[in-house]
Design an enzyme around this catalytic site. Structure first.
Site, mmCIF file in Angstrom:
data_model
loop_
_atom_site.group_PDB
_atom_site.id
_atom_site.type_symbol
_atom_site.label_atom_id
_atom_site.label_comp_id
_atom_site.label_asym_id
_atom_site.label_seq_id
_atom_site.Cartn_x
_atom_site.Cartn_y
_atom_site.Cartn_z
ATOM 1 N N CYS A 153 0.867 -1.183 0.000
ATOM 2 C CA CYS A 153 0.000 0.000 0.000
ATOM 3 C C CYS A 153 0.897 1.223 0.000
ATOM 4 O O CYS A 153 1.658 1.442 -0.927
ATOM 5 C CB CYS A 153 -0.976 -0.032 1.160
ATOM 6 S SG CYS A 153 -0.216 -0.172 2.772
ATOM 7 N N ARG A 166 -2.297 -0.823 5.398
ATOM 8 C CA ARG A 166 -3.494 -1.343 4.735
ATOM 9 C C ARG A 166 -3.222 -2.718 4.130
ATOM 10 O O ARG A 166 -4.088 -3.595 4.116
ATOM 11 C CB ARG A 166 -3.947 -0.377 3.622
ATOM 12 C CG ARG A 166 -4.622 0.866 4.131
ATOM 13 C CD ARG A 166 -4.923 1.837 2.999
ATOM 14 N NE ARG A 166 -3.746 2.571 2.562
ATOM 15 C CZ ARG A 166 -3.731 3.477 1.588
ATOM 16 N NH1 ARG A 166 -4.833 3.746 0.922
ATOM 17 N NH2 ARG A 166 -2.630 4.122 1.269
#
Lengths: 148, 299
Positions: B247, B252
């Site tokens: 990410c 994430r």
């Protein structure tokens, strides 16, 4: 009390800084949380007009600002959700420190004031950047209002 | 000493159902010996506003990152941190947090780097616990520190570095950022702070599957069938694939790493935590822009 290190810093902001720096890192978090709880509600004329508020993109959580200037006096309003207490705390420090000051006083606040509160160790430098962005947007809005 | 698994029917369909517990399961076991509940949030103050009774706080930035080098803490620091939170090597740890367990999954991934065996996520996280009206407290628990052994971090199995990604090109990559970051319109998530990347776009050949697609409306993980449709169907992953997820700074993609590894059963999934803040600023690495995946560059 005038901060001898930085004569241009408004009294309330200087006091806030002294309060933070007098505490250990863990207690600084608690003080920031106290500030978060003290963020005033938006006045009715802004609650009904969310379109007037400016979003602070530098913050991880949604926070909105609005600056009014009347007779050379700055009024600052901000709102952020309760599930974003750090952001609310940042906004509250600035609202309490800047609201009611003259345009010149607000524009004289050093842009790196947020970095001087000793919060980098308590909440991380990355998170403090959100507050720096907030201050920059406030000052830009003040300049816009004065120029308008 | 491990606490029994949650045998909820929904979890049974996942590859490793022992990695999840439901809010109901946890509510019945708060305070049970051998179990420590950890809150790990994006907002560093949320724990102080109220947390699950008995839960301890671990902050991704202040506790898990090395304060100087861009890396995770070392074995000594990890041992000291966990011991101070009352976590022993054989403790069952349940982690929960805000924003669909985004940062909770990141903490779980770091625990896994150190080989902590029994670490689970609370399905639905902080938001579901609150939505169900379950108890919160502002009382900080009194913790009896315990001994946690100094165990070296093993990065090889689940962590990828830039060189690993370059060598991996041609095998599946999952970009879990927003579509705007993937296409190169911007370098940060919409409404998120600039974390410094000089170029925008994605690693060539990476499939775009924003991390939040794995979560349902209430913050719980989607069902096995729904997740298979997204990752095996749309993204085209097949059994036996080695996958790297990335990410912006690796948080994430920890969430997606959890989904691929523990819910869908892929082996050898790695998280590239350097992610876009490294790749997007590195010299002479290949980048693709636009909505298409792009080609493996000729070497």
């Amino acid at each position: 009390m005038i901060d001898t290190m930085d004569a241009s810093l408004p009294a309330r902001l200087a006091e806030t800084r002294e309060d933070f720096l007098a505490l250990g890192v863990r207690d600084r978090l608690q003080l920031l949380l106290d500030f978060a709880g003290e963020l005033p509600e938006l006045p009715a004329h802004l609650r009904d007009h969310p379109d007037l508020l400016e979003r602070v993109e530098e913050c991880q959580s949604p926070v909105y600002l609005f600056v009014e200037v009347a007779d050379g006096v700055v009024h600052l309003h901000a709102t952020a959700p309760p599930e974003s207490p750090t952001t609310r705390g940042f906004a509250s420090i600035l609202v309490q420190g800047l609201d009611g000051l003259s345009v010149d006083e607000v524009l004289a606040v050093p842009a790196d004031y947020p970095q001087s509160l000793g919060l980098a160790e308590a909440v991380s430098p990355l998170r403090v950047r959100g507050m720096t962005g907030m201050l920059a947007r406030i000052m830009r809005q003040v300049r816009d209002r004065v120029a308008a | 000493m491990s606490v029994e698994f949650d045998t909820a029917e929904k979890f049974a369909a996942y590859a490793h159902p022992e990695r999840l517990v439901s809010t109901a399961w946890l509510a019945e076991r708060l305070g049970q010996p051998g179990l420590v509940v950890v809150e790990s949030d994006e907002d560093v103050l949320l724990y102080e506003t109220g947390h699950i009774p008995g839960a301890v706080k671990i902050d991704w930035h202040l506790d898990l990152n090395d304060p100087v080098v861009r890396d995770y803490i070392d074995a000594e620091a990890f041992a000291e941190l966990l011991g101070s939170k009352g976590i022993a090597r054989d403790t069952t740890v349940v982690i929960y947090g805000d924003k669909n367990n985004w940062w909770a999954a990141y903490a779980l991934w770091v625990f896994t780097l150190f080989g902590h065996e029994d670490v689970r996520l609370l399905d639905g996280g902080r938001d579901l616990w609150i939505a169900e009206g379950r108890p919160l407290t502002t009382e900080t628990p009194t913790i009896a520190p315990v001994e946690y052994p100094v165990v070296e971090r093993d990065d090889a199995a689940i962590r990828a570095f830039k060189e690993d990604v370059l060598a991996h090109l041609g095998k599946p990559l999952i970009d879990v950022r927003s579509p705007e970051e993937y296409s190169g319109e911007r370098t940060t998530a919409p409404a998120y702070p600039e974390e410094g990347a000089l170029r925008a776009g994605h690693i060539p050949t990476a499939a775009s599957v924003p991390w939040g697609r794995a979560a349902a409306e209430d913050g719980t993980f989607k069902s096995r069938t729904e997740l298979d449709a997204i990752y095996r169907g749309e993204a085209g992953l097949t059994d036996g694939d080695e996958v790297i997820a990335y990410c912006r700074i690796g948080e994430r993609s920890s969430h997606t790493w959890f989904v691929l590894t523990h819910l869908l059963g892929f082996e050898g999934v790695r998280n590239y935590d350097g992610s876009w803040t490294e790749w997007g600023s590195a010299v002479r690495v290949p980048i693709a822009t636009g909505p298409e995946r792009g080609e493996v560059p000729a070497r």
